[in-house]
Scaffold this active site. Sequence first.
Site, PDB file in Angstrom:
ATOM      1  N   ALA A  63      -1.077  -0.384   3.748  1.00 35.45           N
ATOM      2  CA  ALA A  63      -1.399  -1.555   2.942  1.00 35.45           C
ATOM      3  C   ALA A  63      -0.164  -1.891   2.112  1.00 35.45           C
ATOM      4  O   ALA A  63       0.711  -1.041   1.926  1.00 35.45           O
ATOM      5  CB  ALA A  63      -2.576  -1.233   2.031  1.00 35.45           C
ATOM      6  N   GLY A 104      -2.962   2.435   5.930  1.00 36.70           N
ATOM      7  CA  GLY A 104      -3.608   1.304   6.584  1.00 36.70           C
ATOM      8  C   GLY A 104      -3.030   1.027   7.964  1.00 36.70           C
ATOM      9  O   GLY A 104      -3.714   0.465   8.821  1.00 36.70           O
ATOM     10  N   GLU A 107      -4.881   3.304  10.108  1.00 38.98           N
ATOM     11  CA  GLU A 107      -6.276   2.838  10.140  1.00 38.98           C
ATOM     12  C   GLU A 107      -6.418   1.652  11.097  1.00 38.98           C
ATOM     13  O   GLU A 107      -7.393   1.552  11.840  1.00 38.98           O
ATOM     14  CB  GLU A 107      -6.720   2.455   8.726  1.00 38.98           C
ATOM     15  CG  GLU A 107      -6.849   3.687   7.831  1.00 38.98           C
ATOM     16  CD  GLU A 107      -7.203   3.346   6.391  1.00 38.98           C
ATOM     17  OE1 GLU A 107      -6.445   2.583   5.770  1.00 38.98           O
ATOM     18  OE2 GLU A 107      -8.233   3.824   5.897  1.00 38.98           O
ATOM     19  N   GLU A 127      -2.345   8.374   1.691  1.00 36.67           N
ATOM     20  CA  GLU A 127      -2.909   7.713   0.503  1.00 36.67           C
ATOM     21  C   GLU A 127      -3.069   8.661  -0.681  1.00 36.67           C
ATOM     22  O   GLU A 127      -2.880   8.277  -1.832  1.00 36.67           O
ATOM     23  CB  GLU A 127      -4.277   7.094   0.848  1.00 36.67           C
ATOM     24  CG  GLU A 127      -4.203   5.792   1.636  1.00 36.67           C
ATOM     25  CD  GLU A 127      -4.161   6.001   3.144  1.00 36.67           C
ATOM     26  OE1 GLU A 127      -3.842   7.135   3.591  1.00 36.67           O
ATOM     27  OE2 GLU A 127      -4.436   5.042   3.878  1.00 36.67           O
TER      28      GLU A 127
HETATM   29  N1  3HC Z   1       3.824  -1.372   0.427  1.00 35.66           N
HETATM   30  C1  3HC Z   1       4.784  -2.074  -0.201  1.00 35.66           C
HETATM   31  N2  3HC Z   1       6.088  -1.760  -0.155  1.00 35.66           N
HETATM   32  C2  3HC Z   1       6.423  -0.690   0.566  1.00 35.66           C
HETATM   33  C3  3HC Z   1       5.483   0.089   1.249  1.00 35.66           C
HETATM   34  C4  3HC Z   1       4.122  -0.288   1.170  1.00 35.66           C
HETATM   35  N3  3HC Z   1       3.157   0.377   1.815  1.00 35.66           N
HETATM   36  N4  3HC Z   1       6.132   1.094   1.879  1.00 35.66           N
HETATM   37  C5  3HC Z   1       7.437   0.948   1.602  1.00 35.66           C
HETATM   38  N5  3HC Z   1       7.620  -0.134   0.808  1.00 35.66           N
HETATM   39  C6  3HC Z   1       8.895  -0.660   0.324  1.00 35.66           C
HETATM   40  C7  3HC Z   1       9.618   0.314  -0.588  1.00 35.66           C
HETATM   41  O1  3HC Z   1       9.191   0.173  -1.918  1.00 35.66           O
HETATM   42  C8  3HC Z   1      11.060  -0.081  -0.385  1.00 35.66           C
HETATM   43  O2  3HC Z   1      11.273  -1.230  -1.150  1.00 35.66           O
HETATM   44  P1  3HC Z   1      12.720  -1.490  -1.816  1.00 35.66           P
HETATM   45  O3  3HC Z   1      13.676  -1.545  -0.673  1.00 35.66           O
HETATM   46  O4  3HC Z   1      12.542  -2.749  -2.555  1.00 35.66           O
HETATM   47  O5  3HC Z   1      12.957  -0.298  -2.697  1.00 35.66           O
HETATM   48  C9  3HC Z   1      11.115  -0.500   1.078  1.00 35.66           C
HETATM   49  O6  3HC Z   1       9.745  -0.787   1.453  1.00 35.66           O
HETATM   50  C10 3HC Z   1      11.658   0.571   2.013  1.00 35.66           C
HETATM   51  O7  3HC Z   1      10.970   1.785   1.748  1.00 35.66           O
HETATM   52  P2  3HC Z   1      11.715   3.195   1.759  1.00 35.66           P
HETATM   53  O8  3HC Z   1      12.963   3.119   0.961  1.00 35.66           O
HETATM   54  O9  3HC Z   1      10.687   4.193   1.377  1.00 35.66           O
HETATM   55  O10 3HC Z   1      12.104   3.300   3.292  1.00 35.66           O
HETATM   56  P3  3HC Z   1      12.180   4.570   4.213  1.00 35.66           P
HETATM   57  O11 3HC Z   1      12.658   4.098   5.535  1.00 35.66           O
HETATM   58  O12 3HC Z   1      12.893   5.683   3.516  1.00 35.66           O
HETATM   59  O13 3HC Z   1      10.654   5.053   4.380  1.00 35.66           O
HETATM   60  C11 3HC Z   1       8.316   4.795   4.817  1.00 35.66           C
HETATM   61  C12 3HC Z   1       9.739   4.255   5.059  1.00 35.66           C
HETATM   62  C13 3HC Z   1       8.159   6.183   5.439  1.00 35.66           C
HETATM   63  C14 3HC Z   1       7.340   3.829   5.447  1.00 35.66           C
HETATM   64  C15 3HC Z   1       8.074   4.908   3.281  1.00 35.66           C
HETATM   65  O14 3HC Z   1       8.420   3.682   2.685  1.00 35.66           O
HETATM   66  C16 3HC Z   1       6.661   5.207   2.894  1.00 35.66           C
HETATM   67  O15 3HC Z   1       6.255   6.355   2.916  1.00 35.66           O
HETATM   68  N6  3HC Z   1       5.891   4.179   2.513  1.00 35.66           N
HETATM   69  C17 3HC Z   1       4.567   4.324   1.972  1.00 35.66           C
HETATM   70  C18 3HC Z   1       3.566   4.675   3.015  1.00 35.66           C
HETATM   71  C19 3HC Z   1       2.196   4.742   2.408  1.00 35.66           C
HETATM   72  O16 3HC Z   1       1.970   5.371   1.388  1.00 35.66           O
HETATM   73  N7  3HC Z   1       1.228   4.073   3.055  1.00 35.66           N
HETATM   74  C20 3HC Z   1      -0.107   4.038   2.585  1.00 35.66           C
HETATM   75  C21 3HC Z   1      -0.280   2.866   1.690  1.00 35.66           C
HETATM   76  S1  3HC Z   1      -1.853   2.831   0.928  1.00 35.66           S
HETATM   77  C22 3HC Z   1      -2.886   2.245   2.111  1.00 35.66           C
HETATM   78  O17 3HC Z   1      -2.494   2.012   3.217  1.00 35.66           O
HETATM   79  C23 3HC Z   1      -4.279   2.042   1.656  1.00 35.66           C
HETATM   80  C24 3HC Z   1      -5.238   1.826   2.764  1.00 35.66           C
HETATM   81  O18 3HC Z   1      -5.832   3.042   3.128  1.00 35.66           O
HETATM   82  C25 3HC Z   1      -6.310   0.891   2.370  1.00 35.66           C
END
Ligand code: 3HC
Length: 688
Positions: A63, A104, A107, A127
């Site tokens: 998400a 997500g 998912e 998450e």
């Molecule tokens: N939402 C919004 N922005 C995000 C994001 C997300 N899910 N994931 C990454 N970003 C942004 C980062 O903040 C960063 O922004 P910036 O360049 O402005 O600082 C940019 O994307 C690049 O991210 P990274 O520097 O972390 O890039 P990497 O290549 O090192 O890593 C990644 C990529 C492994 C995808 C890592 O970004 C990550 O782990 N992201 C989060 C994944 C996550 O937690 N997903 C679950 C979200 S909650 C959800 O899905 C709820 C659902 O169940 C309803």
Amino acid sequence: MTNFVGVTRNGDVAVVLLDNPPVNALSLHLREPLAKALGELSDDAGVAAIVLACAGRTFVSGADITEFGTPKQLQSPSLPDLCALLDTIAKPTVAAVHGTALGGGLELAMSCHYRVADAGAKVGLPEVKLGILPGSGGTVRLPRLAGPEKALKMIVSGAPIGAQEALAAGIVDEVAQGDLVEAAVAFARQKAASGANHVPVRNRDEKLAAAKADLSAFDAAAAELKKKARGLDAPVACAQAVRNAIVLPFDEALRKEREAFLTLVAGTQSRAQRHLFFAEREAAKVPGLAGAKSRDIRKVGVIGAGTMGGGIAMSFVNAGIPVTVLEMTDAALDRGFATIEKNYSVSVSRGSLKEADKASRMQLLSRTTDYADLADCDLIIEAVFEEMSVKHEVFGKLEKIAKEGAILASNTSYLDVNEIAAGTNRPADVLGMHFFSPANVMKLLEIVRAEKTAPDALAAAVAVARKIGKVPVVVGVCHGFVGNRMLGARGAESEALLLEGATPAQVDKVFTDFGWPMGPFQMHDLAGLDISWRNRKSRGETAAIADALCEQGRFGQKTGRGFYIYENGSRTPVSDPEVTTLIEQKRRERGIQAREIGEQEIIERTLYPMINEGAKIVEEGIAARSSDIDVVWTNGYGFPIGKGGPMFWAELEGMSKVVEGLRRWHERTGKPVYAPAQSLVGKAQAAA
Ligand code: 3HC
Ligand code: NAI
């Protein structure tokens, strides 16, 4: 065709390509055209199957976290709406996964009938690390694909797994050889042609049957995982949601999952953990370094094979970077290498490292007593004794043998990196790389930018830190940098509390109740009281109780006695009547009358000085922003992540309350640690 979703046809297979850089997060502007495209393709009789793929470096990473807490997050089509829509599509749907399918993203992929993954892909539900649980069916679909116990482990830990493991677990159906989208299209075409009934994951209950019949193994595994939650709500909610998936009908479990998600996402812990997610990424953006060139680091030298040198060397070889370790004698090298070998053997015996990987890591390590052997290193980190004269001696040798452009780094905890740099003929190559103990485990790396450090050397240090899996925070030169300087502010007042009437156990309990893994006195005992004693002596400072303990040879866990007793090598602290007597004696010597000390006072007198020092650190430009301080404390010192770090917690506590508390204690004690920082006063005024 929109900017974010493109549809192409490969014969009768439609390929839906999502393109929302940088990580294809499921923002509203992506969800809207995606729902529209899926609806149209579902109704299109000319389409036999649908492949869902992503452009750029990764499949959907989850998400859009920036939408959390805003109306956009819930706006239709929401992520649950998209998953429900996929459930209704009768023709085969196939997710083509590359990079990371997280949260997500997974998912969404699990709402397709099938998943084809690139060999290098990873899938996971992280998450929990954001203080929430999967909120779009992750907790009800993953157990149906992977079985409840595997799902429980993945969801409660948040750790992703690789494509092969996901294949073995039943999460993906095929690992592609060659082009991913072509493989996914071929897979989809074959499924469409087979005439088979394509069962949505929501209707696949076979893997739940055993746990449904007997929940005892699942409950035991869940209880084990919950033990590690340490006051965090999300891991507990995750385990409950997976249990619901076993015992409740799909729709009922899904409804409860969504309810728990919405509660957690609105809570303080998730706000704090999301703050830390963005704070870590912000910390990597170093002022003045945008677009700076970097230097290549292919080979590393480490000087000193003691507590820190060994762990630092392991951190690099773990990431495949060869290291040469230099010591004064072969005997010291033998000791250092034996410790490294033992650490890897423990990992092998615990099953977290393969014997073959241990061997290949050991092969990347070489040893020497001759500085000339470091001549081909791109980065040399010294971890020798904490004395300026020894540091000068080592850097003096390095400047003679290091190749041009090699980065010369010090792991010093407190010493002045400008002074170290000034002692060499190449100060632009010198910086600090302050690892935390145990260096192969702790994520934090303070990178100390000295006055003359060259931008490309700094950029290279930040890049290599990320490469070896550390969380780098660039800091300026001052005594103790960010972390240890704030620790100092806390330490003096912890001891004052003992003199005024508290016991070590009482103070430590307030800390563990707050969510820290241990309190200040347990931490002293673990780190070794002699280290801070030496540091105090070098600065002409004293600490009545800690100094007296050291004079008695009580250095903490390593000597079996410190603020507590540790019987027969145990790590469990036991209160010691002798320490109580010592504290009483020190009180008498100072004419202090013991008084009742409450929990609120302990919090105010330990955490408020830290926050105050943190604010001064930002004012002085030692840290670029206060969120960097939160990254330091949560990654290096165990500050509870559910509270977001000291500076975030201060906002939660209320700046007016913090400033009022600081003023009150300043008036009462006259100690400079309580004199409120200007920036805190400003924030309190703004909030009033
Ligand atoms: N939402 C919004 N922005 C995000 C994001 C997300 N899910 N994931 C990454 N970003 C942004 C980062 O903040 C960063 O922004 P910036 O360049 O402005 O600082 C940019 O994307 C690049 O991210 P990274 O520097 O972390 O890039 P990497 O290549 O090192 O890593 C990644 C990529 C492994 C995808 C890592 O970004 C990550 O782990 N992201 C989060 C994944 C996550 O937690 N997903 C679950 C979200 S909650 C959800 O899905 C709820 C659902 O169940 C309803
Ligand atoms: P240690 O005493 O365990 O190891 C130091 C090693 O350096 C010894 O093996 C010694 O033989 C070697 N050494 C000393 N002088 C040398 C020289 N001239 N040439 C080559 N080798 C030499 O010390 P530790 O704890 O590893 O600390 C090292 C540095 O790391 C210090 O600057 C310390 O402040 C810093 N540090 C220590 C932390 C800790 O928790 N121990 C945490 C972070 C930094």
